[in-house]
Structures are given as structure tokens and as C-alpha cells.
Design an enzyme around this catalytic site. Structure first.
Site, mmCIF file in Angstrom:
data_model
loop_
_atom_site.group_PDB
_atom_site.id
_atom_site.type_symbol
_atom_site.label_atom_id
_atom_site.label_comp_id
_atom_site.label_asym_id
_atom_site.label_seq_id
_atom_site.Cartn_x
_atom_site.Cartn_y
_atom_site.Cartn_z
ATOM 1 C CG HIS A 75 -2.094 -0.926 1.058
ATOM 2 N ND1 HIS A 75 -3.296 -0.732 1.694
ATOM 3 C CD2 HIS A 75 -2.243 -2.044 0.317
ATOM 4 C CE1 HIS A 75 -4.140 -1.702 1.354
ATOM 5 N NE2 HIS A 75 -3.512 -2.510 0.520
ATOM 6 C CE1 TYR A 202 -6.619 2.999 11.089
ATOM 7 C CE2 TYR A 202 -5.839 3.312 8.840
ATOM 8 C CZ TYR A 202 -5.717 2.701 10.080
ATOM 9 O OH TYR A 202 -4.706 1.809 10.313
ATOM 10 N N PRO A 294 -5.344 -0.514 18.792
ATOM 11 C CG PRO A 294 -7.153 -1.817 18.108
ATOM 12 C CD PRO A 294 -6.559 -1.178 19.310
ATOM 13 C CE LYS A 298 2.977 3.087 13.957
ATOM 14 N NZ LYS A 298 3.644 2.735 12.723
ATOM 15 C CE1 TYR A 386 -1.680 3.446 9.903
ATOM 16 C CE2 TYR A 386 -1.163 3.813 7.581
ATOM 17 C CZ TYR A 386 -1.891 3.172 8.564
ATOM 18 O OH TYR A 386 -2.840 2.232 8.208
HETATM 19 P P1 FAD Z 1 0.660 -12.404 21.503
HETATM 20 O O1 FAD Z 1 0.314 -12.430 20.065
HETATM 21 O O2 FAD Z 1 -0.410 -12.096 22.484
HETATM 22 O O3 FAD Z 1 1.298 -13.815 21.853
HETATM 23 C C1 FAD Z 1 1.564 -14.237 23.178
HETATM 24 C C2 FAD Z 1 1.498 -15.741 23.245
HETATM 25 O O4 FAD Z 1 1.847 -16.166 24.559
HETATM 26 C C3 FAD Z 1 0.106 -16.297 22.974
HETATM 27 O O5 FAD Z 1 0.168 -17.292 21.985
HETATM 28 C C4 FAD Z 1 -0.346 -16.833 24.317
HETATM 29 O O6 FAD Z 1 -1.215 -17.949 24.191
HETATM 30 C C5 FAD Z 1 0.981 -17.206 24.955
HETATM 31 N N1 FAD Z 1 0.945 -17.262 26.426
HETATM 32 C C6 FAD Z 1 0.257 -16.466 27.275
HETATM 33 N N2 FAD Z 1 0.502 -16.817 28.547
HETATM 34 C C7 FAD Z 1 1.360 -17.864 28.506
HETATM 35 C C8 FAD Z 1 1.961 -18.660 29.491
HETATM 36 N N3 FAD Z 1 1.735 -18.455 30.787
HETATM 37 N N4 FAD Z 1 2.787 -19.641 29.100
HETATM 38 C C9 FAD Z 1 3.046 -19.874 27.788
HETATM 39 N N5 FAD Z 1 2.481 -19.138 26.795
HETATM 40 C C10 FAD Z 1 1.648 -18.156 27.156
HETATM 41 N N6 FAD Z 1 -0.747 -4.860 15.462
HETATM 42 C C11 FAD Z 1 -0.195 -4.333 14.326
HETATM 43 O O7 FAD Z 1 1.026 -4.117 14.282
HETATM 44 N N7 FAD Z 1 -0.939 -4.032 13.215
HETATM 45 C C12 FAD Z 1 -2.274 -4.215 13.212
HETATM 46 O O8 FAD Z 1 -2.903 -3.985 12.173
HETATM 47 C C13 FAD Z 1 -2.905 -4.726 14.417
HETATM 48 N N8 FAD Z 1 -4.237 -4.939 14.469
HETATM 49 C C14 FAD Z 1 -4.773 -5.548 15.564
HETATM 50 C C15 FAD Z 1 -6.147 -5.768 15.587
HETATM 51 C C16 FAD Z 1 -6.726 -6.379 16.694
HETATM 52 C C17 FAD Z 1 -8.218 -6.605 16.695
HETATM 53 C C18 FAD Z 1 -5.931 -6.796 17.800
HETATM 54 C C19 FAD Z 1 -6.541 -7.491 19.003
HETATM 55 C C20 FAD Z 1 -4.568 -6.562 17.789
HETATM 56 C C21 FAD Z 1 -3.985 -5.933 16.687
HETATM 57 N N9 FAD Z 1 -2.619 -5.686 16.642
HETATM 58 C C22 FAD Z 1 -2.076 -5.074 15.528
HETATM 59 C C23 FAD Z 1 -1.763 -6.058 17.762
HETATM 60 C C24 FAD Z 1 -1.025 -7.384 17.544
HETATM 61 O O9 FAD Z 1 -1.928 -8.404 17.219
HETATM 62 C C25 FAD Z 1 -0.250 -7.745 18.825
HETATM 63 O O10 FAD Z 1 0.500 -6.617 19.214
HETATM 64 C C26 FAD Z 1 0.674 -8.949 18.624
HETATM 65 O O11 FAD Z 1 -0.067 -10.134 18.533
HETATM 66 C C27 FAD Z 1 1.679 -9.066 19.768
HETATM 67 O O12 FAD Z 1 2.442 -10.228 19.633
HETATM 68 P P2 FAD Z 1 3.064 -10.962 20.886
HETATM 69 O O13 FAD Z 1 3.739 -12.166 20.339
HETATM 70 O O14 FAD Z 1 3.855 -10.015 21.699
HETATM 71 O O15 FAD Z 1 1.826 -11.369 21.795
HETATM 72 C C1 DHB Z 2 -5.882 -3.762 10.603
HETATM 73 C C2 DHB Z 2 -5.844 -3.623 11.959
HETATM 74 C C3 DHB Z 2 -5.560 -2.385 12.500
HETATM 75 O O1 DHB Z 2 -5.498 -2.238 13.830
HETATM 76 C C4 DHB Z 2 -5.289 -1.281 11.702
HETATM 77 O O2 DHB Z 2 -5.025 -0.090 12.259
HETATM 78 C C5 DHB Z 2 -5.302 -1.444 10.343
HETATM 79 C C6 DHB Z 2 -5.606 -2.688 9.787
HETATM 80 C C7 DHB Z 2 -6.192 -5.087 10.013
HETATM 81 O O3 DHB Z 2 -6.494 -6.020 10.768
HETATM 82 O O4 DHB Z 2 -6.140 -5.224 8.786
#
Ligand code: FAD
Ligand code: DHB
Length: 389
Positions: A75, A202, A294, A298, A386
């Protein structure tokens, strides 16, 4: 009792844990990933979709970007709508771009790379306890299918998300947390319908925020600002599409295609930072260390940048017996994290409808958006943050 040894024990197999394992592997550092959930559960979680160029570069270095670069959607701009007004913010002037690629797909690529390395994550571990974090030889104890196990290691990487055990293993007297909880959430759906526009939209609307994103030319990912107590049972597919259309400018609303949704979920919005990110031999990364709402897309990008920094620090420890990078990790990562927190909280505040919003508050939001789209300097600053330039 089965016991195992490794150099780095990684708690959590989300994007941060899996990417860290990949990067460490590339640097010749051994690790073992422990995950509470099943593989199918982790792979099925629909979340992020927007990947910054810097994140793509880290993933390329980790050897997991081939499919992302082939199938991800590049994009070069984003649309911001307010009521009937539509503005496009172009990234081209700054040679910036973003890749839209689902976190589920990235997780799949990372899992396959772990399988190929011969050290896949250990799934379905329970009652994980971190011991002797302050000492030289930490130990992770856990149950697997009811049987106790131990994992001895040099370091522990807490990559277990906001609800994980790692951050909670740091004494309260050491850890400071900073938090803002928003009085709304996002209702997200995934559906096999073409996106309303080729770029993300957005939309700030009197009825609340809406976001039209995508996963491909035939699959949409859309979000609506919703109440925190939203009952999914009360959101029929038809209601979701009607509400989405009502928050978009008429031209885009006319392009909303209604189809059965494949996935529907509610996520609360939160800003959160923990500090320090290090306690003895435990290092926090990703959502275990910080949460951004979200809106700025980021979270995943921050998580990948955290583990890139942590992997480099651990590699320097093993290859050169140098610990300055490990010592600097927390402060350096926090500076980057707070900047992402600022942007995400700002964009959330400009686009959402807060309870009790007055006509003055709405005027301020619209002026903020007007400034963003009409000032070249403001646009450039937005694009820089962004897209993660
Ligand atoms: P997580 O993905 O939460 O992974 C942590 C893992 O640890 C999980 O698998 C969990 O099961 C495991 N765990 C937990 N406790 C334990 C334990 N005690 N022992 C062993 N394992 C355990 N980010 C972006 O950059 N761009 C986006 O567009 C965006 N959109 C989003 C939209 C939504 C609706 C949501 C909810 C989030 C979005 N995010 C986005 C955020 C992004 O998904 C998270 O920041 C990302 O998943 C973080 O990764 P992580 O590995 O740190 O944590
Ligand atoms: C998506 C999620 C976001 O939080 C965002 O800011 C843009 C796109 C997505 O899931 O595609």
C-alpha cells in the site's frame, strides 16, 4: 521429571516469541519456545494486518518474508474519512509503503520455519513458573498433559502477551506500569467480500469509528467501534454491514457487499507500558511489555522490533561476551515504545467517539484531521510514524 536445557527459554509463541526464536537461530543461539495454547488456536487467531517496511526487513533477515513479499498487498497511501469527507494521504513523497498481510499468515510462516529448524514450539504447557530469574541459571517449570517438566536456561524472554506469566514474575516493587483503558472496544469481522476501496479507510463518524481493511482482493477485514459490553449474539451479519455502511461516506457505503462473516470478535482498547523491561535474566518483549490501541496498527510491528533488538543483544552476549546491548535493551526499547504509544493514543483520540463528547470536542477532532490533511508538514509527520519510517 523430564528436564531440558537451552540457552534462551522463550515464553509464548505469538509473533514476538516465534520471531525471536528465528532470529536467535540465525545467530547460532539455541532456544525453546513454550506455548500455553494449541497450535491450531495460535494459528487461527485473527488479529493484525498492517506490516511496516522495517518489520518486513527484520522478517526477511529472519528468513520468513518470502510468502509475505509475494502475496502481501503493498500500500502506498491510506484514506481518512470524516462524515462525507474523504482524504487520501499519499506515502509516495516519502518513498514509504506498508504491506497488508494477516497475522495468521505470518504466524503460519513462522511456525513452518520453526518446524524446519527442528525445534518447534512446545504447545499446551500449563502452570508455567519462572524461577531464579535473579540468579545466573534461571529455570522454567511447567506442566504438560499433567506431567511436570523443567527447562534450565541462561535467559528467559517473556513474549507471552498482556495476560502472560512473565511480567507478573517481576516483583511489584521493581515494576512500574502506566495504563489508559478506553471506554470502548472494536468489533472486528472477516468476510469473503471485496474491500470497499483498494486502500485502508479509517472513518471518523458521529456514530463511532469504523475501519475498512482487507486480507486480499476478495477478503475484507472490517472493524467498528463498539461498547465494551457488546454481546456478539446481538450482532447479526446484517446488522454489522448496515452499521458499517452508516459510518462511511455514501460513495463507499454503496460499495459495502453483504456476505456471511467468517469470524467475529470484540477487542477492548488499551494503552499500557511496563518498565523496566528487564529483571535479572528475564526480558519482556511485545504485548507482555506494552499494549497500544489498534488504531495505529503498531502492536505487531513494535513486537517484532523489540525482539530484533533483544536478539541482537543476546547474540552479542554469546558471540563476543559483550553485555552492553543487554544492559541497554530496556531503555532503548522503551523510547521507541513510548513514541508508538503517543501516536496510537493520538490517532485513537482523533477518530473515536468518546462518551460525553461535546460539539466542541467534535470540532477539535475535525480541526485535527483538517490540519493533518491540509498541512504538508503534518502529513509528512503522519506518514513517517504510521509507516514506521
Ligand atoms: P501475543 O500475540 O499475544 O502472543 C503471546 C502468546 O503467549 C500467545 O500465543 C499466548 O497464548 C501465549 N501465552 C500467554 N501466557 C502464557 C503462558 N503463561 N505460558 C506460555 N504461553 C503463554 N498490530 C499491528 O502491528 N498491526 C495491526 O494492524 C494490528 N491490528 C490488531 C487488531 C486487533 C483486533 C488486535 C486485538 C490486535 C492488533 N494488533 C495489531 C496487535 C497485535 O496483534 C499484537 O501486538 C501482537 O499479537 C503481539 O504479539 P506478541 O507475540 O507479543 O503477543
Ligand atoms: C488492521 C488492523 C488495525 O489495527 C489497523 O489499524 C489497520 C488494519 C487489520 O487487521 O487489517
Amino acid at each position: 521429571m523430564p528436564s531440558q536445557k537451552t540457552q534462551v527459554a522463550i515464553i509464548g509463541s505469538g509473533p514476538s516469541g516465534l520471531t525471536l526464536a528465528q532470529l536467535l537461530d540465525g545467530a547460532g543461539v539455541e532456544s525453546v519456545v513454550l506455548e500455553r495454547r494449541s497450535r491450531d488456536y495460535v494459528q487461527g487467531r485473527v488479529r493484525a494486518g498492517v506490516i511496516e517496511q522495517g518489520t518486513v526487513e527484520i522478517l526477511r533477515r529472519a528468513g520468513v518474508a518470502a510468502r509475505l513479499e509475494r502475496e502481501g498487498l503493498k500500500h502506498h497511501g491510506v484514506e481518512i474519512a470524516a462524515g462525507e469527507r474523504r482524504y487520501r494521504i499519499d506515502f509516495a513523497a516519502q518513498s514509504a509503503s506498508l504491506t497488508v498481510y494477516g497475522q495468521t499468515e505470518l504466524t503460519k510462516d513462522l511456525m513452518e520455519a520453526r518446524d524446519a529448524s527442528g525445534v518447534p514450539p512446545i504447545f499446551e504447557v500449563d502452570e508455567v513458573v519462572l524461577e531464579n530469574i535473579e540468579g545466573d541459571r534461571p529455570r522454567v517449570r511447567y506442566l504438560r498433559h499433567g506431567e511436570p517438566h523443567t527447562l534450565d536456561c541462561d535467559f528467559i524472554a517473556g513474549c507471552d502477551g498482556y495476560h502472560g506469566v512473565s511480567r507478573r514474575s517481576i516483583p511489584a516493587s521493581v515494576l512500574t506500569t502506566h495504563e489508559r483503558v478506553y471506554p470502548f472496544g472494536w468489533l472486528g469481522v472477516l468476510a469473503d467480500v471485496p474491500p470497499v476501496s483498494p486502500e485502508l479507510v479509517y472513518a471518523s463518524h458521529e456514530r463511532g469509528f469504523a475501519l475498512c481493511s482487507m486480507r486480499s482482493a476478495t477478503r475484507s477485514r472490517c472493524y467498528l467501534q463498539c461498547d465494551l459490553d457488546t454481546d456478539l449474539a446481538k450482532w447479526s451479519d446484517e446488522r454489522f454491514w448496515d452499521e458499517l455502511a452508516s459510518r462511511l461516506p455514501a460513495e463507499l457505503a454503496a460499495r459495502v457487499v453483504r456476505a456471511p462473516v467468517l469470524e467475529k470478535s470484540v477487542a477492548p482498547l488499551r494503552s499500557f507500558v511496563a518498565e523496566p523491561l528487564r529483571y535479572g535474566r528475564l526480558f519482556l518483549a511485545g504485548d507482555a511489555a506494552h499494549i497500544v490501541p489498534p488504531t495505529g496498527a503498531k502492536g505487531l510491528n513494535l513486537a517484532v522490533r523489540d525482539v530484533d533488538q533483544l536478539a541482537a543483544a543476546l547474540a552479542a552476549h554469546y558471540a563476543e561476551r559483550r553485555d552492553e546491548l543487554l544492559d541497554a535493551y530496556s531503555a532503548a526499547a522503551l523510547r521507541r515504545i513510548w513514541r508508538a504509544e503517543r501516536f496510537s493514543a493520538w490517532l485513537t483520540s482523533v477518530l473515536h467517539c468518546f462518551p460525553g463528547r461535546t460539539s466542541f470536542d467534535r470540532g477539535m477532532q475535525l480541526a485535527e484531521l483538517d490540519h493533518l490533511v491540509s498541512s504538508a508538514a503534518a502529513r509528512a509527520a503522519f506518514v513517517e510514524t504510521y509507516t514506521g519510517l
